[in-house]
Scaffold this motif. Sequence first.
Motif, short mmCIF file in Angstrom:
data_model
loop_
_atom_site.label_atom_id
_atom_site.label_comp_id
_atom_site.label_asym_id
_atom_site.label_seq_id
_atom_site.Cartn_x
_atom_site.Cartn_y
_atom_site.Cartn_z
N THR A 6 1.81 -8.06 6.59
CA THR A 6 3.22 -8.43 6.47
C THR A 6 3.58 -8.80 5.03
OG1 THR A 6 3.19 -9.26 8.74
CG2 THR A 6 5.01 -9.96 7.36
N LEU A 7 2.73 -9.61 4.40
CA LEU A 7 3.00 -10.04 3.02
C LEU A 7 2.95 -8.87 2.04
CD1 LEU A 7 0.99 -13.40 2.94
CD2 LEU A 7 3.48 -13.13 2.86
N LYS A 8 2.01 -7.93 2.27
CA LYS A 8 1.94 -6.75 1.38
C LYS A 8 3.20 -5.91 1.47
CE LYS A 8 -2.01 -4.99 2.69
NZ LYS A 8 -3.20 -4.10 2.75
N LEU A 9 3.76 -5.84 2.69
CA LEU A 9 4.97 -5.03 2.87
C LEU A 9 6.21 -5.75 2.35
CD1 LEU A 9 4.24 -3.63 6.44
CD2 LEU A 9 4.22 -2.35 4.30
N LEU A 10 6.23 -7.08 2.48
CA LEU A 10 7.38 -7.85 1.99
C LEU A 10 7.37 -8.00 0.47
CD1 LEU A 10 7.68 -10.72 4.64
CD2 LEU A 10 9.34 -8.89 4.22
N PHE A 11 6.14 -8.15 -0.09
CA PHE A 11 6.02 -8.38 -1.54
C PHE A 11 5.01 -7.39 -2.14
CE2 PHE A 11 6.68 -12.47 0.67
CZ PHE A 11 7.94 -12.78 0.20
N PRO A 12 5.35 -6.10 -2.13
CA PRO A 12 4.39 -5.08 -2.57
C PRO A 12 3.94 -5.23 -4.03
CG PRO A 12 6.61 -4.16 -2.35
CD PRO A 12 6.65 -5.51 -1.75
N LYS A 13 4.79 -5.82 -4.88
CA LYS A 13 4.43 -5.96 -6.29
C LYS A 13 3.56 -7.20 -6.53
CE LYS A 13 8.57 -3.62 -8.03
NZ LYS A 13 9.80 -3.73 -8.87
N SER A 14 3.67 -8.17 -5.65
CA SER A 14 2.93 -9.43 -5.85
C SER A 14 1.58 -9.45 -5.13
CB SER A 14 3.77 -10.62 -5.36
OG SER A 14 5.02 -10.65 -6.02
N ILE A 15 1.52 -8.86 -3.95
CA ILE A 15 0.28 -8.88 -3.15
C ILE A 15 -0.44 -7.55 -3.33
CG2 ILE A 15 -0.70 -9.22 -0.85
CD1 ILE A 15 0.84 -11.64 -1.85
N LYS A 16 -1.54 -7.60 -4.04
CA LYS A 16 -2.33 -6.40 -4.28
C LYS A 16 -3.57 -6.42 -3.38
CE LYS A 16 0.37 -5.04 -7.63
NZ LYS A 16 1.25 -3.87 -7.45
N PRO A 17 -3.85 -5.30 -2.67
CA PRO A 17 -5.02 -5.26 -1.80
C PRO A 17 -6.32 -5.34 -2.60
CG PRO A 17 -4.01 -3.09 -1.99
CD PRO A 17 -3.09 -4.04 -2.66
#
Length: 397
Positions: free
Chosen positions: A294-305
């Motif tokens: 959910t966080l990766k989809l909401l904040f794609p630029k901030s949360i890097k896998p």
Amino acid sequence: MAIGTSHLVLSTKAGAQYGWVMIFPILLANIFKYPFFEFGIRYTNITDKTLIEGYLNRGKSYLIFYALITLVNTFTILAALYVVTAGLFINLIQLPELSFDMVAIGLFVFISLLLIVGRYSFLEISLKYVVSILFVALLVTTVLVIANGKVSEVPNFKAPKIFDEVGILFLIGLMGWMPTTVEASSWISLWSVEKFNSTKTKPSFKEALHEFKFGYYTTALLAVFFLIIGWLTLYGTQTELSGNAVIFADQIVQIFTANIGLWSYFLIAIAAFATMFSTCMTAHDAIARVSIDTLKLLFPKSIKPTKNLFSFAILLLAIINFSVIHYFAANMGQLIALATFVSFVMAPIIGYMNLKNVMSDEIPEIYRPNKSLQILSYLGIIFLSIFSVYYCWMVLW
């Protein structure tokens, strides 16, 4: 994943307090919720995306809505599950003076390590063994209970009313958590993707549905087994099943051993503990994955896998929920009530969101739900909506 509190606690209590008639709400809940869990398998198998990605594709507001539900679960569901599991462990080793905090922190550490080291493959394999053992134990106990016949009722026993305030609240709780909450459909979706990645193979749509149906039907059958055991051994005896986790755990194990024999006490205790332990493990794993996704989809630029992101989420959840158990033990009932309220009220909306996913242009028409499944979906949404509105009315007014 679903075989935990809803079965071990609520199904047993349903039979013990209200008798065989409670088989109807159990079956209705499983029938009306079926499409929403099936859609998790359907959408992911066809698109290779999770339901959560589907929510974003329907609109960012869908994803934000689901994120808020996940946030509530982060502080409530795991803490409640670990409390019950800690009670079962204390009962298993017969040390009631053992500190709840010590047992809880031990469980958090152990399960966190298992999930970080073993990942999805260990989770899947271990669950299949646990459920297989539980199924055999339940089947044997159910057959013996039926063979022994129903326990004698106390003189002047008066059956409790189902449709008074207490009965309705219990009924809503039973159906709301049976087989589990609707938002857990996204957990199945995420695990499907993880299975594709870990095995490097993808089952056909037909194979995926077959596996899902087998698991779903088995889950419903186990709920009926628990109901029968509670009904035939306790209904009419006016025995109160305790709200205390340690005492309740002992009562459940005693029900089984009374029908199988004292020799089976530790076997049944281990089976019951393993059931809740596996539920803790699946919920811990799922909420971590859902939160990351959910966080990766909401904040794609901030949360890097990264490789360590899953491990970090597992440890963070352990710390948060142990803190809830330690500092808010006196208010656990209120926290669980909050989680229950959110899950029940939002269930029809999540069901509708799942239906929107599988009826979207992402799914080729040949793989969309047929008319009968669509009708069942709408009936399920209406069914869940009625219960949600009534639950709100009872709680708020």
